[in-house]
Structure formats: C-alpha cells, structure tokens
Design a protein around this motif. Structure first.
Motif, mmCIF file in Angstrom:
data_model
loop_
_atom_site.group_PDB
_atom_site.id
_atom_site.type_symbol
_atom_site.label_atom_id
_atom_site.label_comp_id
_atom_site.label_asym_id
_atom_site.label_seq_id
_atom_site.Cartn_x
_atom_site.Cartn_y
_atom_site.Cartn_z
ATOM 1 N N GLU A 84 35.718 -23.564 3.474
ATOM 2 C CA GLU A 84 35.512 -22.276 4.119
ATOM 3 C C GLU A 84 35.964 -22.260 5.575
ATOM 4 N N GLY A 85 36.399 -23.379 6.090
ATOM 5 C CA GLY A 85 36.861 -23.429 7.466
ATOM 6 C C GLY A 85 38.266 -22.896 7.613
ATOM 7 N N HIS A 86 38.616 -22.448 8.817
ATOM 8 C CA HIS A 86 39.969 -21.935 9.040
ATOM 9 C C HIS A 86 40.332 -22.085 10.514
ATOM 10 N N TRP A 87 41.613 -22.001 10.772
ATOM 11 C CA TRP A 87 42.179 -22.118 12.111
ATOM 12 C C TRP A 87 41.805 -20.877 12.939
ATOM 13 N N PRO A 88 41.558 -21.017 14.271
ATOM 14 C CA PRO A 88 41.707 -22.208 15.118
ATOM 15 C C PRO A 88 40.412 -22.950 15.364
ATOM 16 N N TYR A 89 39.393 -22.711 14.544
ATOM 17 C CA TYR A 89 38.080 -23.308 14.779
ATOM 18 C C TYR A 89 38.030 -24.683 14.100
ATOM 19 N N LEU A 90 38.540 -25.704 14.790
ATOM 20 C CA LEU A 90 38.667 -27.035 14.192
ATOM 21 C C LEU A 90 37.310 -27.624 13.826
ATOM 22 N N LEU A 91 36.324 -27.442 14.698
ATOM 23 C CA LEU A 91 34.987 -28.009 14.450
ATOM 24 C C LEU A 91 33.983 -26.943 14.041
ATOM 25 N N GLY A 92 34.451 -25.766 13.687
ATOM 26 C CA GLY A 92 33.554 -24.706 13.240
ATOM 27 C C GLY A 92 33.021 -23.870 14.397
ATOM 28 N N THR A 93 32.114 -22.975 14.086
ATOM 29 C CA THR A 93 31.503 -22.096 15.080
ATOM 30 C C THR A 93 29.987 -22.102 14.895
ATOM 31 N N ASP A 94 29.275 -21.601 15.912
ATOM 32 C CA ASP A 94 27.820 -21.536 15.820
ATOM 33 C C ASP A 94 27.400 -20.145 15.356
ATOM 34 N N THR A 95 26.137 -19.826 15.503
ATOM 35 C CA THR A 95 25.602 -18.569 14.991
ATOM 36 C C THR A 95 26.031 -17.366 15.816
ATOM 37 N N GLN A 96 26.607 -17.590 16.984
ATOM 38 C CA GLN A 96 27.082 -16.495 17.821
ATOM 39 C C GLN A 96 28.602 -16.348 17.780
ATOM 40 N N GLY A 97 29.279 -17.146 16.975
ATOM 41 C CA GLY A 97 30.729 -17.116 16.931
ATOM 42 C C GLY A 97 31.388 -17.965 17.989
ATOM 43 N N ARG A 98 30.637 -18.829 18.655
ATOM 44 C CA ARG A 98 31.179 -19.705 19.691
ATOM 45 C C ARG A 98 31.867 -20.901 19.040
ATOM 46 N N ASP A 99 33.116 -21.158 19.426
ATOM 47 C CA ASP A 99 33.869 -22.289 18.903
ATOM 48 C C ASP A 99 33.225 -23.588 19.366
ATOM 49 N N ILE A 100 32.903 -24.481 18.422
ATOM 50 C CA ILE A 100 32.185 -25.707 18.750
ATOM 51 C C ILE A 100 33.041 -26.641 19.604
ATOM 52 N N THR A 273 22.164 -28.600 26.192
ATOM 53 C CA THR A 273 21.854 -27.246 25.715
ATOM 54 C C THR A 273 22.421 -27.019 24.322
ATOM 55 N N LEU A 274 23.641 -27.492 24.086
ATOM 56 C CA LEU A 274 24.239 -27.344 22.760
ATOM 57 C C LEU A 274 23.448 -28.102 21.704
ATOM 58 N N ILE A 275 22.964 -29.274 22.050
ATOM 59 C CA ILE A 275 22.150 -30.050 21.096
ATOM 60 C C ILE A 275 20.830 -29.324 20.815
ATOM 61 N N ARG A 276 20.236 -28.746 21.857
ATOM 62 C CA ARG A 276 18.984 -28.004 21.656
ATOM 63 C C ARG A 276 19.201 -26.797 20.747
ATOM 64 N N ILE A 277 20.289 -26.065 20.979
ATOM 65 C CA ILE A 277 20.575 -24.898 20.148
ATOM 66 C C ILE A 277 20.879 -25.317 18.714
ATOM 67 N N GLY A 278 21.703 -26.349 18.552
ATOM 68 C CA GLY A 278 22.069 -26.799 17.212
ATOM 69 C C GLY A 278 20.922 -27.413 16.448
ATOM 70 N N ASN A 279 19.951 -27.991 17.156
ATOM 71 C CA ASN A 279 18.816 -28.611 16.481
ATOM 72 C C ASN A 279 17.984 -27.586 15.712
ATOM 73 N N GLN A 280 18.025 -26.347 16.145
ATOM 74 C CA GLN A 280 17.270 -25.299 15.459
ATOM 75 C C GLN A 280 17.848 -24.977 14.083
ATOM 76 N N TYR A 281 19.131 -25.283 13.865
ATOM 77 C CA TYR A 281 19.799 -24.925 12.614
ATOM 78 C C TYR A 281 20.190 -26.169 11.811
ATOM 79 N N LEU A 282 19.651 -27.324 12.188
ATOM 80 C CA LEU A 282 20.041 -28.564 11.527
ATOM 81 C C LEU A 282 19.676 -28.553 10.048
ATOM 82 N N ILE A 289 26.800 -27.875 14.273
ATOM 83 C CA ILE A 289 26.432 -27.310 15.577
ATOM 84 C C ILE A 289 25.762 -28.373 16.449
ATOM 85 N N VAL A 290 25.030 -29.294 15.847
ATOM 86 C CA VAL A 290 24.325 -30.321 16.609
ATOM 87 C C VAL A 290 25.023 -31.670 16.557
#
Length: 320
Positions: A84-100, A273-282, A289-290
């Motif tokens: 389900e992944g696609h370019w240009p998001y190599l490492l995916g995105t988070d819940t807000q659409g932010r490129d990881i 901060t990114l680890i804290r945010i990603g930990n909520q969706y682990l 995300i984490v």
C-alpha cells in the motif's frame, strides 16, 4: 675565495616548517584514528546523519513543520516496500499526513543542535567555575562546589523538567513554541556543568601550585590570563572526552524530555517528540511512526558513544 669555500645558498635558509594540517596528519591521535575501524565507522555514520539532517530541505519531499503542506488524505501510508505504500513517502506517513523520512531528518537536526548547544553551554559554565574554584580556592571554591553537590544530589531529569516547567509557565502562549529550543538547551546545561567544573578544578588546583604559575604571579600577570593561557590548556584532555560522551547524553536527555511532553512541541517535532507521537499508535499497526525515529536516535547516540570511547583510549597515556 675558492669554490670549495663557498657556502651553498640553500644551506643558509631555515628548514621549512610543516603546516598544521601536516602535523595533525602525522600526530599520534590521527594514527590512532586511522588504525581504529570502529572510530572510522562511527565518524562516517555521524557525518552521514548530520549531513542528511542539515540538508533536509534539499532532499526531503515535504517540510513537516509547514502545516499547510500536510494532507490528511495522505495519512497512515505504510513504507514504500509495503503493497500500500507509494512514492514519494519512502518511510510512510503518520496520522496527519506528515512524511516520516522528512520528519526524522528535520527532527534529527533539532536534536543535534540542542545536544551540541547544551554541551557548549555546560562546557563554558563548567570551565569558568572550575577554573575560578581551583585557582582561587577558599570560600569561592566551597560555594561553587556546594552548589554542584546540591545539583548532583538531585536526579538529572527532575532538574531539567523543573526548569522547563517553570520557564514554560512563565512565558506568554505565543513565545512558548519560539523559545522551546533555548529553554531545553538551558535545562539540559544547568545540571551538566558540574562534571566539567569538578574535572577542571582538580587539574587547576594541581597546576596552580606549580612553579610557572608562581612565576607568573610574581611578574604581576593577571589571574584571568594565567587561567586561560597557562592552566586551561593543561586541563583540556579529560574535558574533550567528557564533552564527547556527554553529547550523546544530551541528545538522549532532549529526547526524554520531549517524550515526556515538556520538550519540543508537536508542530516542531524532534526525535523525542516523534517517538512520543508514534508510541500512541504502536499497537494499532502503525509501527513505522515510532520505529524509524527510534532507529535514528539509536544510530546518533551509538556513533557518538563509539567516538567518545575511542577518544578516551587515544588520549589515555597509559594505553599508548
């Protein structure tokens, strides 16, 4: 005068002194570095992380700090090797659409800057107070060292949280995000200067009793000049090792404070901060995300610690 009595012109010329770069290349420290594979690997890894972090605006598809660039319909995209992944998001995105990938590189830049600046600030405070305490002694030494003992008796993270909470609560709402990084730098530096001060104080007390310092006092050399030009250069070796190792600890401290919610805000995320945010969706399946910010943080701290271990061994005269 016979030809045999004539002195060649070249013999009267002084020998050419090698440049600083040549002397550094032929030094024991440079030889130790070239013969230490783990130090070379750690330096290359840290350089790669730093270059990609500071060149993030040139190589990332998105500015994660620009809220207008975040698109919700691009949220929760898995890494590109997933079906389900696609370019240009190599490492995916988070819940807000932010490129990881963009967030990790921008966050690494913040973590590196805060870690480096906090070490420099702690180094300046520790060197200054340590030189003053070791050179003058007496009640000045007692006051400085007792303040250091109070700071050492309290947990490091508790002092940092206390300073951050007080500073944040005292600021207007509009300045909290702007001054978040300086507050973190100050909060990490305040409990960190004691180690430098103790190290410099011990060396300064030894150097202050030597004959060249007494001679400088007799000819009325100012104390600050004696401390900076004569005593300080003899204290730099252990300080260099401590500063290198504390650089990794400062980055971890920043990540810890941000993970606890008293560090960088979510709109300017550091690695913590990114680890804290990603930990909520682990546990909801959004593992990327984490995981990727955590890997980046581990790589930075690992490379810094490996460089610090090599530097400690290279500057130890007992191991030569």
């Amino acid at each position: 005068m016979n030809k045999t009595d004539q002195v060649p012109t070249g013999a009267l010329q002084p020998p050419v002194r090698p440049s600083r770069l040549a002397r550094l290349r032929e030094s024991d420290l440079s030889h130790s570095f070239r013969s230490h594979p783990s130090a070379i690997f750690a330096t290359a890894l840290l350089a790669l992380v730093a270059i990609t972090a500071f060149a993030a605006p040139l190589i990332t598809p998105q500015n994660p700090y620009d809220l207008s660039a975040l698109l919700l319909w691009n949220s929760e995209i898995p890494p590109i090797w997933n079906a389900e992944g696609h370019w240009p998001y190599l490492l995916g995105t988070d819940t807000q659409g932010r490129d990881i990938l963009s967030a990790v590189l921008y966050g690494s830049r913040i973590s590196l800057i805060i870690g480096f600046a906090s070490v420099i600030l702690a180094l300046v405070i520790g060197l200054t107070l340590g030189l003053i305490a070791g050179y003058f002694g007496g009640w000045i030494d007692n006051v400085i060292m007792r303040v250091g003992d109070v700071l050492l008796s309290m947990p490091f993270i508790l002092i940092a949280i206390l300073i951050t909470a007080i500073a944040t609560a005292s600021l207007p709402t509009g300045l909290k995000g702007v001054l978040a990084a300086p507050i973190l730098i100050f909060a990490i530096a305040v409990p960190s200067w004691v180690q430098y001060a103790r190290t410099v104080r011990a060396s300064a007390m030894v150097e202050a009793r030597k004959e060249y310092v007494h001679a400088a006092r007799l000819i009325r050399v100012r104390p600050w000049r004696i401390m900076l030009q004569h005593i300080l250069p003899n204290c730099l070796t252990p300080i260099m090792v401590a500063a290198t190792l504390n650089f990794g600890l400062a980055i971890l401290s920043e990540a810890t404070l941000s993970f606890l919610g008293v560090g960088m805000p979510p709109d300017q995320p550091s690695l913590g901060t990114l680890i804290r945010i990603g930990n909520q969706y682990l546990f909801s399946g959004l593992w990327w995300i984490v995981v990727f910010p955590s890997i980046q943080l581990c790589l930075i701290v690992l490379s810094v610690n490996m460089i610090g271990d090599w530097l400690r061994d290279a500057l130890n005269p007992k191991l030569r």
